[in-house]
Design a protein around this motif. Sequence first.
Motif, PDB file in Angstrom:
ATOM      1  N   GLU A  19       0.824  -1.204   0.000  1.00 22.16           N
ATOM      2  CA  GLU A  19       0.000   0.000   0.000  1.00 22.16           C
ATOM      3  C   GLU A  19       0.860   1.256   0.000  1.00 22.16           C
ATOM      4  O   GLU A  19       0.521   2.260  -0.653  1.00 22.16           O
ATOM      5  CB  GLU A  19      -0.924  -0.012   1.212  1.00 22.16           C
ATOM      6  CG  GLU A  19      -1.927   1.126   1.225  1.00 22.16           C
ATOM      7  CD  GLU A  19      -2.922   1.021   2.363  1.00 22.16           C
ATOM      8  OE1 GLU A  19      -3.644   2.000   2.592  1.00 22.16           O
ATOM      9  OE2 GLU A  19      -2.951  -0.034   3.026  1.00 22.16           O
ATOM     10  N   TYR A  21       3.800   1.576  -1.407  1.00 18.46           N
ATOM     11  CA  TYR A  21       4.291   1.767  -2.767  1.00 18.46           C
ATOM     12  C   TYR A  21       3.180   2.282  -3.687  1.00 18.46           C
ATOM     13  O   TYR A  21       3.428   3.101  -4.581  1.00 18.46           O
ATOM     14  CB  TYR A  21       4.862   0.454  -3.313  1.00 18.46           C
ATOM     15  CG  TYR A  21       6.329   0.272  -2.980  1.00 18.46           C
ATOM     16  CD1 TYR A  21       7.311   0.914  -3.742  1.00 18.46           C
ATOM     17  CD2 TYR A  21       6.734  -0.522  -1.926  1.00 18.46           C
ATOM     18  CE1 TYR A  21       8.663   0.751  -3.438  1.00 18.46           C
ATOM     19  CE2 TYR A  21       8.080  -0.688  -1.613  1.00 18.46           C
ATOM     20  CZ  TYR A  21       9.036  -0.053  -2.370  1.00 18.46           C
ATOM     21  OH  TYR A  21      10.368  -0.207  -2.073  1.00 18.46           O
ATOM     22  N   GLU A  22       1.963   1.810  -3.484  1.00 19.42           N
ATOM     23  CA  GLU A  22       0.845   2.312  -4.280  1.00 19.42           C
ATOM     24  C   GLU A  22       0.619   3.800  -4.028  1.00 19.42           C
ATOM     25  O   GLU A  22       0.355   4.570  -4.959  1.00 19.42           O
ATOM     26  CB  GLU A  22      -0.426   1.530  -3.950  1.00 19.42           C
ATOM     27  CG  GLU A  22      -0.449   0.113  -4.516  1.00 19.42           C
ATOM     28  CD  GLU A  22      -1.688  -0.650  -4.091  1.00 19.42           C
ATOM     29  OE1 GLU A  22      -2.497  -0.084  -3.329  1.00 19.42           O
ATOM     30  OE2 GLU A  22      -1.839  -1.811  -4.508  1.00 19.42           O
ATOM     31  N   GLN A  23       0.731   4.212  -2.772  1.00 19.81           N
ATOM     32  CA  GLN A  23       0.570   5.621  -2.438  1.00 19.81           C
ATOM     33  C   GLN A  23       1.682   6.444  -3.061  1.00 19.81           C
ATOM     34  O   GLN A  23       1.447   7.543  -3.591  1.00 19.81           O
ATOM     35  CB  GLN A  23       0.563   5.801  -0.918  1.00 19.81           C
ATOM     36  CG  GLN A  23       0.306   7.235  -0.471  1.00 19.81           C
ATOM     37  CD  GLN A  23      -1.027   7.770  -0.956  1.00 19.81           C
ATOM     38  OE1 GLN A  23      -2.051   7.119  -0.778  1.00 19.81           O
ATOM     39  NE2 GLN A  23      -1.019   8.939  -1.597  1.00 19.81           N
ATOM     40  N   LEU A  75       4.556   0.578  -9.235  1.00 18.23           N
ATOM     41  CA  LEU A  75       3.362  -0.246  -9.219  1.00 18.23           C
ATOM     42  C   LEU A  75       3.704  -1.728  -9.331  1.00 18.23           C
ATOM     43  O   LEU A  75       3.023  -2.585  -8.757  1.00 18.23           O
ATOM     44  CB  LEU A  75       2.428   0.163 -10.353  1.00 18.23           C
ATOM     45  CG  LEU A  75       1.765   1.530 -10.184  1.00 18.23           C
ATOM     46  CD1 LEU A  75       0.974   1.909 -11.433  1.00 18.23           C
ATOM     47  CD2 LEU A  75       0.850   1.542  -8.957  1.00 18.23           C
ATOM     48  N   SER A  78       4.673  -2.876  -5.936  1.00 18.40           N
ATOM     49  CA  SER A  78       3.479  -3.037  -5.109  1.00 18.40           C
ATOM     50  C   SER A  78       2.744  -4.324  -5.448  1.00 18.40           C
ATOM     51  O   SER A  78       2.338  -5.084  -4.558  1.00 18.40           O
ATOM     52  CB  SER A  78       2.549  -1.838  -5.310  1.00 18.40           C
ATOM     53  OG  SER A  78       1.335  -2.031  -4.618  1.00 18.40           O
TER      54      SER A  78
END
Length: 553
Positions: A19, A21-23, A75, A78
């Motif tokens: 999460e 890394y997604e942010q 991404l 992630s």
Amino acid sequence: MDLATLRDTDPRTLPDCAEAYEQLAADFRRHAEDWQCAVLDRTTRSGWLGTAADSCRASLRQTEERVIAARTELLRISATLRSGADAVQLAHTELVAALAEAHDAGLSVSSGGEGGMNCPPALGPARTDAERHDPDVHARHADVTQRLRAALAAADATDLALAEQLAGFTRAATDGSGLTTRAFAPDPLAPVITAPDLLAGALPPPDAGPAAVAAWWRGLPPEEQQRLITTRPDLIGNRDGLPAAARDQANRLLLRRYLADYAAHSWLSDADQAKLAGFRAIQDRLDRSGGTPPVFLYGIGDQGQGRAILSFGDPDTATNVSTYVPGLGSELRQVGGKDGDRALSVWQAALRADPGRRTASMVWLGYDPPPGTDRLTLETLDVAKEDRARAGAESYDRFMAGLRASHQGPPAHLVALGHSYGSLAVALAGQRPGVGTGADDIVLIGSPGTGTDSAARLGVTADHVWVGAADNDPVTYLPDPLREARGDRNARWFGKDPASADFGAHRFEVADGPSGSFAAHSNYLDPIGGNSLPNIGQIVAGHPENVRSQPSR
């Protein structure tokens, strides 16, 4: 990875990292959009011309590619972490469940890397000498030990695979290769992200037998089973050895995905249009079904010409289970149509034969029958060789073994039923060395031959092979010209006539059907087709003494 490490692992940490890394990727996207608006777009539309302008735009395009690649890499990291998190959570859940069972059984577990267990048990109340030598105690000990070691092996494999992936990301960041242009979706700031499927690798391997798959599933807590069904129906719905209820739930999710995916395409090939029509017919059948018998979507897929298995009644709890294989020209849509009707008719016939026994009647389209009409002629048989039936035989055997593995209570009476070219697939399945269909009875109707000259070679004794052959069914007379020329009047396209005395099977009474057409070939599972369906109902219900016989040819 040793037992203590996996036991004390908090599976929530990897999703938290994913999460993060997604942010970071989301923040980076906003930065990229700001940069694109403030710099790239203004420069492109500025009207600036000349060598310096061309050089500037080339540099900016390279920067844009590097920005997109950087976000894509974030991404990918992630997605990889999420995939690893799912696999680690599964292994952790398996280990905790096995440890709990060991504790309940009074077995002490060492914390070493082997996951070995001490016997006699050290936990719980003292055991008697008789209990120490009880084979059930030792069997439970062996089962829990195997589950512990399997969980550790899966976690170790996931750990190594995830470490390799992350090391690759580190190398790409270090040498700059992570910022090179890759394949992008139409929207360059919304790239298609793929990740290694680490969860699939944490499940029993593809070559694991249905019995091993069933044992693995039973060792999972219900909440983990439900999580896998909901999040990864593609790994559950068609796995032989898993319970019918789990497969049904997963496959209904998969069917909705197939419907949405195929319908979303602006253009479909003829083959894909046929699959979409098949998926719609099956969904319509499910929507219309209700009450008795319950209908289970036991299998669904878009491989080849399409795959589907419907069950009328629960095969895991039924006393009698019939598995019908359709033949030449069968299509996916017919599983929701006439082939589904035929399987339902078998269920109804078995119920009439013995209302006191539970029955499940299944239609199995787990292979690619030869395309065309359902009429076997010398011309259509040019494409109806044994190859497709042999490929289907292996899948059918595995499917039948899965029914055995997932069944609850005493073993079911299992009947393999093949019509037309499907009878060849069933017969070839029975002839596979050391495997066979696992059926108790084999029923062949409208058969052009079985690939052998003897009923005794179909994996059951000859007195458990049943043949329905209408006298006016031309398919059951299709000759093998070479063998017929040598004087063998019982030679058929795929071997000796199953209805002949030399073949050695029981021939049961069926209606002759109209002459001069192929209508007699389609009557065997028709409620108004004479004694064929009632006789099949008696066989499925386990009452061979009530079957009305017919003289062999």
